[in-house]
Design a protein around this motif. Structure first.
Motif, PDB file in Angstrom:
ATOM      1  N   LEU A   1      18.472 -34.354 -19.025  1.00 23.64           N
ATOM      2  CA  LEU A   1      19.798 -34.955 -19.028  1.00 23.64           C
ATOM      3  C   LEU A   1      20.794 -34.017 -19.697  1.00 23.64           C
ATOM      4  CD1 LEU A   1      19.294 -38.705 -20.030  1.00 23.64           C
ATOM      5  CD2 LEU A   1      20.016 -37.816 -17.821  1.00 23.64           C
ATOM      6  N   SER A   2      21.973 -33.937 -19.131  1.00 28.10           N
ATOM      7  CA  SER A   2      23.026 -33.147 -19.765  1.00 28.10           C
ATOM      8  C   SER A   2      23.665 -33.964 -20.884  1.00 28.10           C
ATOM      9  CB  SER A   2      24.085 -32.767 -18.736  1.00 28.10           C
ATOM     10  OG  SER A   2      24.807 -33.932 -18.330  1.00 28.10           O
TER      11      SER A   2
ATOM     12  N   GLU B   1      26.020 -36.648 -19.488  1.00 29.27           N
ATOM     13  CA  GLU B   1      25.390 -37.862 -18.963  1.00 29.27           C
ATOM     14  C   GLU B   1      25.010 -38.812 -20.088  1.00 29.27           C
ATOM     15  OE1 GLU B   1      22.785 -36.939 -15.144  1.00 29.27           O
ATOM     16  OE2 GLU B   1      22.494 -35.376 -16.659  1.00 29.27           O
TER      17      GLU B   1
ATOM     18  N   ALA C   1      28.097 -40.472 -21.562  1.00 30.59           N
ATOM     19  CA  ALA C   1      28.634 -41.522 -20.680  1.00 30.59           C
ATOM     20  C   ALA C   1      27.871 -42.827 -20.894  1.00 30.59           C
ATOM     21  CB  ALA C   1      28.545 -41.074 -19.222  1.00 30.59           C
ATOM     22  N   GLY C   2      26.556 -42.739 -20.968  1.00 28.75           N
ATOM     23  CA  GLY C   2      25.751 -43.935 -21.204  1.00 28.75           C
ATOM     24  C   GLY C   2      26.030 -44.554 -22.564  1.00 28.75           C
TER      25      GLY C   2
ATOM     26  N   ARG D   1      34.786 -36.540 -24.180  1.00 31.62           N
ATOM     27  CA  ARG D   1      33.776 -37.596 -24.325  1.00 31.62           C
ATOM     28  C   ARG D   1      33.184 -37.586 -25.734  1.00 31.62           C
ATOM     29  NH1 ARG D   1      30.016 -37.750 -18.786  1.00 31.62           N
ATOM     30  NH2 ARG D   1      31.755 -38.182 -17.348  1.00 31.62           N
TER      31      ARG D   1
END
Length: 973
Positions: free
Chosen positions: A360-361, A364, A367-368, A387
Motif C-alpha cells: 500500500l502507498s 492509500e 485516505a482510509g 493528506r
C-alpha cells in the motif's frame, strides 16, 4: 492452571532460591552456583550465553578462570539433578550445552515465577470473584523479596526487580477486583499501608482514593490526591497522569458512577471532549491462543508509561523474522491498552511483503484513515502532503492508537506519523527500519522466538488441549524442532488437531529428518507455510546477498563471524560483514553481538534447500556449491587454529599452516587474543569437526582436532575433549593415517589422565604406543613412552613407569630434542620422588624447568614449578617451596590455566601448614578446592582432605607427585 508439582523437582525464586525434590529441599551450595541456576531458571529452555553468565556473576571484573568456574557450577548442577531418585514418568530437568552457552530443559510449571505469571495472565477477563481468587493464589507464591539470598547485584537489579514489579501489579489487580466486589471499607487500611510504602505508584493511590470515596471519606480521598500531586511536582516537576486526574475531576463533580461497585475501574476516563468527531475502532481480532511474550509486553507497557510521563516518543517498531509473531503481539497489546486511547484505534495492513498484492502507498493508507476519522470522501485532498497535513491536524488534540502492520520500509511509514504527542504509533516489519530510529526517534523492539515452555503451551492452545501433558517429552522436542517459531508451532498444532489419532511422537519422528522438516510444516493453505513466509523475505534480496544466504546453510556452527563467512563464500571479511548486516536488516540472520551472527534453525534448513535446488544450475557456480564452501571453511579453521595455538604453547608436531596466505586470519597477536578466539569459536570448532567427519572430509577432521590440543590443555573441557578426539580418531582410522592414529589415541589418553581415569588413559596410550612401534619412528615411540610412564605412575606401577621414562629420555637425548627431553625428565622425577629419591627428583625437575623456560611453554612450566615446590616441601625447605609455588601461580595466571593455579594454591597451603599458619593454609586450600571443584578435577579431594584435617590440628599428607606427570607434555610433541 497447574499448581505446584507434588513429585519431582520444583524451583522457587520468589523469595530465597530453593530447589525441592518431592517436597524436600536440596542443598544448593555457594552463591556463584545459585546465581548460575537463577540465570538458567529465568530463561528455561533457552540458551543462556557464557558471556551473560560471566557478566551476571562478576560484572566488569571477571577472574581469568571465570569460564572454568562456570563449567564447574554447571557440572555440580547436573549432578544435583541426576543424583535424586527418579519416579517412573518423571520429567527430570537437565542442563545441556547449547551455543553460545547452556540451556536448562524444564517444564515452566516447576518454576514458581512462571506459575505466578501464568496465574496473573489467566486472571485477565475473569469475573471479579474468580479474578480475586486467582490473583491471591499467585501472590501466595511470594515468600519474600525475589532472589533474597543471591549475591549478584545484576540479578537483583534486573530479574528480581521485575519480579517485585510483577507482584505489585498482581496486588493492584487483586485490590481492583475486590473494589469491584464492594470491599472498599476493608481495603482502606491495606491500601494506606501500601501507599505509604510506595508513595509514587499512581495506581495504588488511585485505588486508595476510590476506596476512601466509596467509604464516605471524601476529605481523605482529596488529601491523598493532593499529597501525591505535590510530591510529583516537588521531586520531578510533573503532574499526576491523565487517569488519576480524570478520577479526581469525576470525584469533584460527585460523579455517581464512581459509587458503582461491579465493573467500575480506576482507569476509566471521559469519552472525549464532547465533540462530534468519529471514533474509529479498527483493530482486528486478537489471535486465539496467544501465549508468552511477557518480557515484550512489559517492555511495551514501559514505553506507554514513559509516554504518559512525557519521556518517550510516539513511535514503536516491532521487528523480527517471518513467522515470529510480530502482528499477533501488536494486536494483543493494542487491545490491552485500547481503553487509554478514547479517541480511536486505527489499523492498516501495509502489505510490505504480500505475495500477491503490491505494498500500500502512504496515500492509500491516509485516505482510509481520513475516512475512518469522519472526513467525507470528496473532502480528502489529492496531494499526499496535503493528506498528511490534514491527518496530523485531525489527530493534534486527540489520543489515538495507530497500528501499522507489515511495513516494507521507512518511506512507507513516515507520512503516517501524527505530529502531536497525544497518539501512539506501533509498526511491525520483518525489516529493521533503522531510518525510523535515526530520523523519527522510534523505539525498536526486536522479537525473538518463543522459549520452550511458551512454545509447548502454544502447541496446546492452538492444537489439541492437554496433548502436551500426555506426551511431555515429545511435546518439548516438537517445540524444539519448530525452533520456537510461532508460525511453525501453529502449523504443527494444526496438523495434530487434523489427525486426532496421531501422537505427538509420530509428528516428531517425521520432522526430525531435516530433509523433510520444512515440507512437514506446510499445510493446504498456500498462504500459511513456513517456507512461503521465508520466500517472501528471500526473494527481495540482492543477488549477492541471496548467494551468501544460501551458503550460510552449510555453516556447521550456530554462530559465525565475517571472517568465517568470508572463507565460506570465498570473499573478504569487509564484504562479508556488509552482506551479513544486509541480511540482518531483513531478519534472515541476527547479530547477537558486534561481528557475531546467528541464524534460526529453520532458516538454516531453508537456506540448505535453496542451495540444493540451485546445485548444478547456471545460477550457481562450482565455487558456490556446498562441499566447496565447507572445504574453504574447514581450511580457514585449520589456518587460524594453527596460528592461535602457537600463542598458547609451542607447536610440537608436523602440522604447519603458518605460511598459508589463502585465507584472511582474524586479528590475533598475543596469548589473550588467542584464548578469546578459541573460547568464542569453540562450539563452532566442535561442530566443524563433526561436519568434516560426517561429510567424509577426514583429511580435515583429525588435523583440526589436533590443532585444538593446546587450547584443551589450558581450558580442560573434559566432555568436549573426549568427544572431538574420538571423532578425530575415527577419521584418522578411515584414512589409515599413521600420524593421525598415534596423535588421536595419545590425545584421548591425556583427556582421561587429566580427568582422573588413569586406567582408561593407559588403554589409549597403549594403542598410541602400538601405532608408534608400527610406524618405526623413534620420536613417536619416545613420546608414547612418556605418556605411558605417566599413566603407569598414576596406577602405582612405578617400576614400569621408570623404565619407559628412562628409555624415552635416552631417545630424546640422542635426537637432541630438549623440549621432549624435559617431559621425560619431569616424569622420571615423579617416580624418583615417590621412591624417596627426592634430591635426584629435584635435580631432574630443575633441568626440566630450564628447558620449558627455553620453549616458553607456560602451562607445563607452571606444572614443573609446582612439582619443584612439592619436592622442596617434602625436603623441609619451606621458603624455597613457597618461591616455587608463587612463581607457578604467577605463570599459571599468565597462561590462563585454572588447574595449575589451583595446584599452586594447594602447595602454598601445604607450606603455610608447615609454618603452622593455619589461617593462610585454610585460605589457600579453600581457593584450590573451589577451582578444582569448578573444573571437575578429581584433585578436589586432595584439598578437601587437608581442610577436613585442620580442626584436629593435623596436616594431611601430600601424595608424592600430586601435581603431575607430563601426560600431555610428551603428547604436545
Amino acid at each position: 492452571m497447574a499448581g505446584a508439582p507434588s513429585t519431582g523437582f520444583e524451583f522457587r525464586v520468589l523469595g530465597p532460591l530453593e530447589v525441592l525434590h518431592c517436597g524436600v529441599c536440596r542443598q544448593l551450595g555457594h552463591s556463584g552456583m545459585r546465581s548460575v541456576l537463577a540465570c538458567l531458571l529465568f530463561e528455561p529452555n533457552q540458551a543462556v550465553s557464557m558471556d551473560r553468565l560471566i557478566d551476571t556473576l562478576w560484572a566488569e571484573t571477571p577472574p581469568a578462570t571465570a569460564r572454568t568456574i562456570i563449567h564447574g557450577h554447571i557440572s555440580k548442577l547436573r549432578k544435583l539433578f541426576t543424583a535424586a531418585p527418579v519416579t517412573e514418568g518423571e520429567d527430570v530437568p537437565a542442563i545441556i550445552t547449547r551455543a553460545p552457552g547452556y540451556l536448562l530443559t524444564v517444564s515452566s510449571d516447576r518454576i514458581d515465577a512462571h506459575r505466578a505469571r501464568a496465574l496473573i495472565d489467566h486472571a485477565r477477563g475473569l469475573e471479579p470473584p474468580e479474578r480475586s481468587r486467582v490473583l491471591s493464589e499467585a501472590l501466595a507464591l511470594w515468600r519474600g523479596p525475589a532472589l533474597a539470598d543471591i549475591a549478584s547485584d545484576r540479578l537483583r537489579r534486573t530479574i528480581a526487580a521485575n519480579l517485585d514489579e510483577l507482584r505489585l501489579f498482581a496486588l493492584e489487580e487483586r485490590i481492583a477486583a475486590d473494589l469491584e466486589l464492594g470491599y472498599h471499607q476493608h481495603l482502606v487500611t491495606e491500601l494506606s499501608g501500601l501507599v505509604d510504602e510506595y508513595p509514587l505508584r499512581e495506581r495504588l493511590t488511585g485505588l486508595l482514593i476510590l476506596a476512601h470515596h466509596r467509604s464516605g471519606q471524601r476529605a481523605q480521598a482529596q488529601a491523598r490526591y493532593h499529597a501525591l500531586r505535590e510530591r510529583l511536582s516537588d521531586e520531578f516537576g510533573i503532574d499526576p497522569g491523565p487517569e488519576l486526574r480524570s478520577l479526581y475531576e469525576r470525584m469533584l463533580r460527585d460523579d455517581e458512577t464512581l459509587l458503582a461497585h461491579h465493573r467500575e475501574s480506576v482507569t476509566t476516563t471521559s469519552a472525549g471532549d464532547g465533540g462530534a468527531h468519529q471514533v474509529p475502532a479498527e483493530l482486528p481480532p486478537a489471535v486465539a491462543g496467544f501465549v508468552g511474550r511477557e518480557r515484550e509486553l512489559a517492555a511495551l507497557d514501559r514505553i506507554l508509561a514513559d509516554r504518559e510521563q512525557g519521556t518517550a516518543n510516539l513511535l514503536t517498531v516491532l521487528t523480527g523474522p517471518a513467522g515470529v509473531g510480530k502482528s499477533a503481539l501488536a494486536v494483543v497489546w493494542a487491545h490491552r491498552i485500547a481503553h487509554t486511547f478514547p479517541d480511536g484505534r486505527l489499523h492498516a495492513s501495509l502489505r510490505g511483503f504480500d505475495s500477491e498484492r503490491a505494498p500500500l502507498s502512504p496515500g492509500e493508507v491516509l485516505a482510509g484513515f481520513l475516512k475512518a476519522l469522519g472526513v467525507a470522501a470528496d473532502a480528502i485532498p489529492v496531494d499526499l502532503d496535503e493528506r498528511a497535513a490534514l491527518y496530523r491536524s485531525l489527530l493534534a488534540d486527540r489520543r489515538v492508537l495507530v497500528l501499522l502492520d507489515d511495513a516494507r520500509d521507512t518511506d512507507q511509514v513516515r507520512p503516517l506519523l501524527p505530529g502531536s504527542p497525544g497518539s501512539l504509533v506501533v509498526v511491525t516489519s520483518r525489516r529493521r527500519l533503522d531510518g525510523l530510529v535515526v530520523r523519527s526517534g522510534a523505539r525498536m523492539l526486536p522479537l525473538e522466538t518463543l522459549p520452550a515452555s511458551a512454545a509447548v503451551e502454544l502447541l496446546d492452545r492452538a492444537g489439541v488441549p492437554g496433548r502436551s501433558a500426555s506426551e511431555p517429552v515429545a511435546a518439548r522436542r516438537l517445540a524444539d524442532l519448530c525452533g520456537g517459531l510461532p508460525l511453525a508451532l501453529r502449523i504443527a498444532a494444526a496438523r495434530l488437531a487434523a489427525g486426532p489419532g496421531r501422537s505427538v511422537a509420530e509428528l516428531v519422528c517425521e520432522l526430525t529428518d531435516e530433509r523433510n522438516r520444512l515440507h512437514g510444516l506446510d499445510i493446504d493453505d498456500p498462504d500459511t507455510s513456513v517456507r512461503r513466509a521465508f520466500d517472501l523475505s528471500y526473494r527481495n534480496l540482492h543477488p549477492a546477498h541471496a548467494t551468501m544466504f544460501r551458503l550460510l546453510g552449510v555453516m556447521p556452527g550456530h554462530t559465525f563471524t565475517p571472517h568465517t563467512v568470508a572463507a565460506l563464500c570465498g570473499t573478504d571479511p569487509d564484504t562479508a560483514r556488509h552482506r551479513l548486516r544486509a541480511l540482518a536488516l531483513a531478519h534472515l540472520v541476527t547479530e547477537s553481538e558486534p561481528d557475531r551472527f546467528g541464524m534460526h534453525d529453520l532458516l538454516r534448513l531453508y537456506a540448505r534447500e535453496l542451495l540444493a535446488a540451485c546445485a548444478g544450475t547456471q545460477d550457481v557456480s562450482d565455487a558456490h556449491c556446498a562441499e566447496t564452501a565447507l572445504r574453504r571453511l574447514l581450511h580457514h579453521y585449520l589456518v587460524v587454529a594453527d596460528h592461535a595455538r602457537r600463542f598458547l604453547r609451542p607447536a610440537r608436531d608436523e602440522l604447519d599452516y603458518s605460511g598459508d596466505g589463502t585465507t584472511v586470519r582474524p586479528y590475533i597477536t598475543d596469548r589473550t587474543e588467542a584464548l578469546e578466539w578459541f573460547d568464542a569459536e569453540w562450539p563452532n570448532l566442535v561442530a566443524a569437526i563433526r561436519a568434516a567427519h560426517a561429510e567424509g572430509l577426514h583429511e580435515y577432521a583429525w588435523p583440526l582436532v589436533r590443532l585444538q590440543f593446546n587450547y584443551l590443555m589450558v581450558r580442560c573441557p573434559w566432555e568436549d575433549w573426549i568427544t572431538v578426539y574420538s571423532t578425530g580418531m575415527a577419521s584418522a582410522g578411515k584414512l589409515d593415517d599413521p600420524a593421525g592414529k598415534v596423535l588421536m589415541s595419545a590425545g584421548l589418553g591425556v583427556a582421561y589422565a587429566r580427568s582422573g581415569n588413569p586406567a582408561m588413559a593407559l588403554e589409549h596410550y597403549t594403542s598410541s604406543h602400538e601405532g608408534a612401534v608400527a610406524a618405526g619412528r623413534p620420536s613417536w615411540l619416545a613420546m608414547t613412552q612418556v605418556n605411558m610412564g605417566s599413566a603407569l605412575f598414576r596406577l602405582g606401577r612405578y617400576g614400569e613407569a621408570r623404565r619407559h621414562c628412562e628409555e624415552a629420555l635416552e631417545t630424546y637425548r640422542e635426537l637432541g630434542d630438549r623440549y621432549r627431553e624435559a617431559g621425560a625428565l619431569n616424569n622420571l622425577a615423579q617416580v624418583e620422588q615417590v621412591s624417596g629419591e627426592r634430591e635426584a627428583a629435584l635435580a631432574h625437575l630443575r633441568e626440566a624447568e630450564a628447558m620449558y623456560r627455553e620453549a616458553d611453554d607456560l602451562e607445563v612450566l607452571a606444572m614443573v614449578l609446582n612439582n619443584c615446590g612439592e619436592v622442596s616441601t617434602e625436603l623441609g625447605r619451606v621458603a624455597e617451596a613457597e618461591r616455587y609455588h608463587h612463581e607457578a601461580l604467577e605463570v599459571a595466571q599468565r597462561c590462563g590455566s585454572a588447574m595449575r593455579q589451583a595446584a599452586a594454591n594447594l602447595g602454598l597451603g601445604d607450606a603455610a601448614a608447615l609454618r603452622e599458619d593455619r589461617a593462610v593454609a585454610r585460605t589457600r586450600w579453600e581457593t584450590a578446592l573451589a577451582i578444582f571443584r569448578a573444573g571437575g578435577s578429581p584433585r578436589a579431594e586432595d584439598a578437601r582432605t587437608r581442610l577436613n584435617a585442620l580442626p584436629h590440628g593435623h596436616r594431611a599428607g601430600l601424595p608424592p607427585g600430586a601435581e603431575g606427570c607430563t601426560a600431555g607434555s610428551g603428547h604436545s610433541a
